[in-house]
Each structure stands twice: as structure tokens, then as C-alpha cells.
Design an enzyme around this catalytic site. Structure first.
Site, mmCIF file in Angstrom:
data_model
loop_
_atom_site.group_PDB
_atom_site.id
_atom_site.type_symbol
_atom_site.label_atom_id
_atom_site.label_comp_id
_atom_site.label_asym_id
_atom_site.label_seq_id
_atom_site.Cartn_x
_atom_site.Cartn_y
_atom_site.Cartn_z
ATOM 1 N N CYS A 240 0.861 -1.183 0.000
ATOM 2 C CA CYS A 240 0.000 0.000 0.000
ATOM 3 C C CYS A 240 0.898 1.234 0.000
ATOM 4 O O CYS A 240 1.731 1.379 -0.890
ATOM 5 C CB CYS A 240 -0.981 -0.027 1.173
ATOM 6 S SG CYS A 240 -0.229 -0.152 2.807
ATOM 7 N N ARG A 245 -2.342 -0.985 5.433
ATOM 8 C CA ARG A 245 -3.491 -1.522 4.710
ATOM 9 C C ARG A 245 -3.165 -2.864 4.070
ATOM 10 O O ARG A 245 -4.011 -3.761 4.006
ATOM 11 C CB ARG A 245 -3.959 -0.509 3.657
ATOM 12 C CG ARG A 245 -4.632 0.717 4.228
ATOM 13 C CD ARG A 245 -4.938 1.759 3.161
ATOM 14 N NE ARG A 245 -3.742 2.479 2.727
ATOM 15 C CZ ARG A 245 -3.718 3.388 1.773
ATOM 16 N NH1 ARG A 245 -4.831 3.698 1.117
ATOM 17 N NH2 ARG A 245 -2.599 4.018 1.447
#
Length: 283
Positions: A240, A245
Site C-alpha cells: 500500500c 493496509r
């Protein structure tokens, strides 16, 4: 909680389970976020607050605590060798998933995620407190073996370009296309250039979660990832912007679907987008 078809349902607990185990001395609840502002306002009773930036990173350089330092952090939280750690946080467990991944990377396996994290706990109007519980420090030390196979470093990422390794970019479509360098609520900085790693599939991390923050069922997750040619017979590298994430996606693929060869590239776009002459795609 039901298994939802997960390969490893034991890596999650639901809010009912946690509510019933808040007084269990063999359970330590830890809230993890990029700062401890939310924790200081209120938190799950008995939980410890970890600041992802200050508590899990080395004081100098960009890396995580080594095994010894992480063992000391766990000891300070009152964790012993018989303790099961339950992690939760905001943003559908962004940084809780990151902490989970770091603990597993360093060889600590008695850890689970609260499915839905802080969001689901609050949606159900469950008890919160400002009281900080003083847990007695233990003599805990890390004993498990590290799991370097969970982590991709930049050299491996560069060597994987053009190979059968499947890259999955879990950022927003705007970040993937190069229109933004970070989520809209964050400063648009970090990497030197926008874009994505060539041939990477864009499967935003949020597509793996339900509206209440819990993970989707195994069937839904399998359809999501296989629909983007992210299959269990291939090595997968998720990334990410800074790795939080993609830790969520790593958890969905490795722990919930049981994909055998999944790595989190925690250097992510902050690192890759600043490398000189690294191939980049836009759009």
C-alpha cells in the site's frame, strides 16, 4: 464465533467472545493505532494502548523492533507465555492488523484480531472506559522462530517484476492511478512520484471488509481475489503506502483464505515510489 469458511478461524475473535473474556487473566487486549488519541479518550476496559509509530518502531532507522525489544514491549503490557493477545484498533483494524503481522513476523503466535475492531465494538454500544489498567510487568521473552517469509523487501520486489509473482496494490483507485499519493485525509506526501508497480492488481483493502468492519466470508474473499487473478497457487506480494493496509490484506489472504505464500511489502509505495529508475505505471 462461526468459522465463515476461513482456513484459520482461530486467528479472529468476535465482540461477544471478547466481552466474555475481559476479566480473563490469560487474555491481554491491546489497542493499536498510529497514535493513542482515541485510546486516551476511551478504550475497551483493561486494554493497553500501543502507538504504532513510537512503540513498534526502532528509535533510529526505518524498521520494527527486534525480537528482544518486542519481547520487552509485551512484558510491559503484562504478557506472559500463557497469555493470548487480542489486538484491535480504528480504521477497520488498519494498524491492529499491522501489529498482528509484526508479531507473527517476529515469531509471536499467540495473537488474534478482534473482528471489526473498535468500530464494531462501538456500533454495538459496548462498554468503554478512560481508566488505564496498570498491568504488572512480566519476565516474558520471545522464544518462537522468526517468519521472514511473511515479509518482502525492495530487492525481492524488484526481482519479482515480470515474473509469475502476483503484486496486489491495496490502495484506493486514486492512489493506484497516480492521482493521489496518500488517502485524502492524510498529507499528500511521502513517495517522490505517483503511480503503481507495473502489472499490480488494484484490490482496495476495504473491499475485504463489511460495513461494520468485520471481514467478509471466505467465499466472498475468494471471489474478490480470484476475480483479480490473485490465486493460492501463486506467490503474492501485497503493498500500500506504508504497509498497514496491506497487512489487512495479508491477513485476509494468508490467515483467512490460507494462501501459503503471501508477503507484505511494508516498504510499500513510500519506498518504491522514491527509488531511482524503478519501473512505474500510471492510470
Amino acid at each position: 464465533m462461526g468459522s465463515n469458511g476461513y482456513a484459520h478461524p482461530e486467528t479472529l475473535v468476535d465482540t461477544d467472545w471478547l466481552a466474555a473474556h475481559l476479566d480473563d487473566e490469560a487474555v491481554r487486549v491491546i489497542e493499536v493505532d498510529e497514535d493513542t488519541t482515541a485510546y486516551e479518550q476511551d478504550h475497551i476496559p483493561g486494554s493497553v494502548g500501543w502507538n504504532w509509530t513510537k512503540d513498534l518502531h526502532t528509535a533510529v532507522g526505518r524498521d520494527y523492533l527486534d525480537r528482544d525489544a518486542l519481547g520487552r514491549l509485551l512484558a510491559e503490557a503484562g504478557v506472559d507465555h500463557d497469555t493470548t493477545v487480542i489486538l484491535y484498533g480504528g480504521n477497520n483494524n488498519w494498524f491492529a492488523a499491522y501489529a498482528y503481522w509484526i508479531l507473527r513476523l517476529r515469531g509471536f503466535d499467540k495473537v488474534k484480531l478482534l473482528d471489526g475492531g473498535r468500530k464494531k465494538w462501538e456500533l454495538e454500544s459496548r462498554g468503554m472506559t478512560r481508566l488505564v489498567t496498570d498491568h504488572e510487568r512480566t519476565d516474558f521473552t520471545m522464544t518462537g522462530e522468526e517468519n521472514p517469509q511473511f515479509r518482502a523487501l525492495r530487492g525481492e520486489v524488484l526481482e519479482s517484476l515480470g515474473s509469475a509473482v502476483r503484486m496486489v496494490d491495496v490502495r484506493s483507485p486514486e492512489e493506484y492511478r497516480g492521482e493521489k499519493l496518500a488517502p485524502p485525509h492524510l498529507p499528500q506526501e511521502q513517495a517522490q512520484v505517483p503511480g503503481h508497480i507495473p502489472s499490480a492488481a488494484n484490490v482496495p483493502w476495504s473491499q475485504a471488509a463489511n460495513d461494520d468492519g468485520t471481514f467478509k466470508s471466505a467465499g466472498e474473499l475468494k471471489a474478490l481475489y480470484e476475480g483479480n487473478d490473485i490465486t493460492s497457487d501463486r506467490e503474492v506480494i501485497a503493498y500500500c503506502r506504508i504497509g498497514e493496509r496491506s497487512s489487512h490484506t495479508w491477513f485476509a489472504l494468508h490467515e483467512l483464505l490460507g494462501y501459503p505464500d503471501v508477503k507484505n511489502y511494508d516498504g510499500s509505495w513510500t519506498e518504491y515510489g522514491s527509488l531511482v529508475r524503478a519501473p512505474v505505471e500510471l492510470g
